[in-house]
Design a protein around this motif. Structure first.
Motif: not given
Length: 219
Positions: A14-17, A130-134, A140-141, A202-212
């Protein structure tokens, strides 16, 4: 930039492509290039031994199975890795009868690699997905967080640039601090498995959210 991707599995491919598509010079490193020549043919990229791939690279990327990473990187040679940016993506684990078990429960693979190759400049990243989200689509990014851990500021700057080339904007990149913070990235694997089972993908990501903030906080 010359990138040696050590590992020819899903992550390496995935990264090579993605990096080759934006103009980086990518070579795949394998312990047995002859046995993996179909991967090189599939991607249209050169395939070499681990040492040969790493020798000419500006950046070495560890995309090997985490439980075997240190041994496989030793095939490159500490002399070859000296001074190079070494981007570590792997998470070490085994599947035991009672389930998923990390091979580095008290520290991180990133720390072990830095200790094994003290002159390499190790940066941990992309290990919470997962590699599918890299190499994600822009929406999404923008709405996700990708983490970096490492002791060398210049190596992190190089890694940030490579993440941007994958499609991760600066606003989605969060520097967690020194290499010891890689423990948080790798130990997230337990939550990742649970979320994947709950979602059925397995194709999902996480997000850091802070107040405001309404989004990922950038350091």
């Amino acid at each position: 930039m010359r990138i040696a991707l050590i590992g020819t599995g899903n992550v390496g491919r995935a990264l090579a492509r993605a990096w080759a598509a934006v103009g980086h010079e990518v070579v795949l490193g394998s312990r047995d290039p002859e046995a993996r020549k179909d991967v090189g043919a599939e991607l249209g990229l050169p395939l070499a031994t681990v040492r040969a791939a790493a020798e000419r690279a500006d950046v070495v990327v560890n995309a090997t199975p985490g439980a075997e990473s240190v041994a496989l990187l030793r095939a490159a040679g500490a002399d070859v890795l000296d001074g190079k940016v070494l981007v570590d993506i792997a998470v070490g684990f085994t599947m035991e009868p009672h389930g998923f078990v990390l091979t580095h429960p008290e520290e991180s693979l990133g720390e072990e690699i830095q200790r094994a190759f003290p002159s390499a400049r190790v940066v941990k990243t992309l290990s919470t997905m997962d590699s599918t989200a890299m190499a994600p689509p822009p929406e999404l990014a923008r709405n996700s967080t990708v983490f970096l851990s490492g002791d060398d500021a210049d190596a992190k700057a190089v890694t940030r640039s490579l993440l941007t080339d994958l499609g991760w904007p600066e606003s989605s990149q969060l520097d967690l601090g020194p290499i010891r913070s890689a423990r948080g990235q790798e130990h997230f694997a337990h939550l990742f498995i649970a979320v994947a089972e709950a979602l059925g993908t397995h194709t999902f990501t996480i997000r850091v959210v802070t107040e405001g903030s309404g989004g990922a906080e950038k350091k």
